[in-house]
Design a protein around this motif. Structure first.
Motif, mmCIF file in Angstrom:
data_model
loop_
_atom_site.group_PDB
_atom_site.id
_atom_site.type_symbol
_atom_site.label_atom_id
_atom_site.label_comp_id
_atom_site.label_asym_id
_atom_site.label_seq_id
_atom_site.Cartn_x
_atom_site.Cartn_y
_atom_site.Cartn_z
ATOM 1 N N UNK A 1 0.840 -1.192 0.000
ATOM 2 C CA UNK A 1 0.000 0.000 0.000
ATOM 3 C C UNK A 1 0.877 1.244 0.000
ATOM 4 N N UNK A 2 0.247 2.388 -0.267
ATOM 5 C CA UNK A 2 0.918 3.677 -0.145
ATOM 6 C C UNK A 2 0.856 4.126 1.316
ATOM 7 N N UNK A 3 1.733 5.026 1.683
ATOM 8 C CA UNK A 3 1.671 5.559 3.051
ATOM 9 C C UNK A 3 0.345 6.287 3.295
ATOM 10 N N UNK A 4 -0.297 6.784 2.240
ATOM 11 C CA UNK A 4 -1.580 7.472 2.429
ATOM 12 C C UNK A 4 -2.700 6.496 2.789
ATOM 13 N N UNK B 1 4.513 -9.718 -2.341
ATOM 14 C CA UNK B 1 3.605 -8.607 -2.038
ATOM 15 C C UNK B 1 2.805 -8.227 -3.277
ATOM 16 N N UNK B 2 1.489 -8.125 -3.096
ATOM 17 C CA UNK B 2 0.586 -7.709 -4.167
ATOM 18 C C UNK B 2 0.202 -6.252 -3.933
ATOM 19 N N UNK C 1 -0.687 1.095 -9.891
ATOM 20 C CA UNK C 1 0.651 1.673 -9.869
ATOM 21 C C UNK C 1 1.575 0.928 -8.914
ATOM 22 N N UNK C 2 1.007 0.196 -7.949
ATOM 23 C CA UNK C 2 1.814 -0.597 -7.022
ATOM 24 C C UNK C 2 1.868 -2.068 -7.416
ATOM 25 N N UNK D 1 -1.951 5.005 -11.800
ATOM 26 C CA UNK D 1 -2.603 5.808 -10.776
ATOM 27 C C UNK D 1 -3.682 5.056 -10.032
ATOM 28 N N UNK D 2 -4.821 5.725 -9.739
ATOM 29 C CA UNK D 2 -5.826 5.189 -8.849
ATOM 30 C C UNK D 2 -6.954 4.443 -9.516
ATOM 31 N N UNK D 3 -6.833 4.074 -10.789
ATOM 32 C CA UNK D 3 -7.894 3.335 -11.464
ATOM 33 C C UNK D 3 -8.185 2.043 -10.698
ATOM 34 N N UNK D 4 -9.470 1.737 -10.510
ATOM 35 C CA UNK D 4 -9.855 0.586 -9.693
ATOM 36 C C UNK D 4 -9.957 -0.678 -10.544
#
Length: 286
Positions: A11-14, A181-182, A187-188, A205-208
């Motif tokens: 995950x991102x830190x956010x 890790x998934x 982007x991750x 980016x944030x595309x689901x």
């Protein structure tokens, strides 16, 4: 705290406030991504989370990525240890095609710290044509490593842990990797080549995207079919309803169905064979 057989959620830190909900399953854990990854690890530890936690600085990605010859940071290692990370990850730069100097630089520097995992973000050629060299070099240093594989042609899985991966994380576990890790979003789940061109269907980016286990694929939510999902997030509803869901709900679905598949993998007596059969069945539904 053992990383063996773990399927971690990257995950991102956010995402720090939602992260524990995504990694509350047995056999899971978290990788926080970014320069403040160790701070996120500290926050989650203080909240009582006792699963594995890692921090990936990800200096190897993006248009400003650094080369693998860059000096590794002792402060970054120390901050992870202090924060309660399960094992420190190096803040490695990128290892380009044929860049033997970068590969050796990361491994030589990582060897100076006990218990440190050397992150090896590699061009796709390293896991295809140059894989014998990669395997030999890693074995020669004897340092624990984790791969990040840049997008490229499909490759035969290696028995190394993977960061920033999608479905190949499960393949790695099936072929002897200690952990993988998934990424929680596209982007991750990728290391995109740079300079990046928006072509070929890549989604940054944030595309689901929702994980569809029958297809062994992450599918953009607006392209989901009529199939249903019995996970405790979907409750038997059509998968296409995730197109109206918030990102956290989609990611929770992903974590649950991946956990279920991971559990089946761990129970398999012959993991490589189980994976081959699963992948073959998925290819028929693609």
């Amino acid at each position: 705290m053992d990383l063996r057989d773990r399927l971690l959620v990257q995950v991102s830190v956010r995402d720090v406030y939602d992260a524990v909900a995504l990694a509350g399953h047995p056999g899971s854990g978290l990788v926080f991504t970014g320069q403040a990854g160790h701070d996120a690890v500290r926050m989650v530890r203080r909240s009582g989370y006792d699963g594995p936690l890692l921090a990936d600085r990800r200096r190897y990605a993006g248009s400003a990525r650094v080369r693998g010859t860059a000096r590794l940071s002792a402060d970054w290692i120390a901050d992870q240890v202090e924060s309660g990370a399960t094992a420190p990850l190096t803040d490695s730069g990128y290892i380009g095609k044929g860049d033997h100097e970068a590969l050796h630089a990361i491994l030589e520097q990582a060897a100076q710290w006990d218990g440190v995992i050397a992150v090896l973000p590699v061009h796709a050629r390293w896991v295809a044509e140059d894989r014998p060299v990669l395997l030999r070099t890693v074995a020669g240093y004897g340092t624990p490593v984790a791969l990040v594989v840049e997008d490229g042609p499909p490759y035969r899985p290696l028995p190394f842990p993977l960061l920033s991966a999608g479905v190949p994380a499960l393949a790695a576990l099936a072929h002897g990797a200690e952990w993988a890790a998934v990424g929680v979003r596209e982007v991750l789940r990728h290391l995109y080549p740079e300079p990046h061109e928006a072509s070929g269907g890549w989604r940054r980016g944030g595309a689901r995207s929702a994980f569809v286990p029958e297809r062994l694929a992450f599918v953009p939510v607006e392209r989901l079919g009529a199939g249903t999902c019995g996970c405790s997030t979907c409750h038997g509803r059509p998968l296409r309803e995730l197109a109206r869901a918030e990102e956290l709900e989609v990611n929770t679905h992903n974590a649950k169905v991946l956990h279920r598949l991971h559990h089946r993998l761990l129970r398999a007596t012959q993991r490589e064979r189980w994976w081959r059969e699963l992948a073959a069945a998925a290819a028929l539904t693609a």
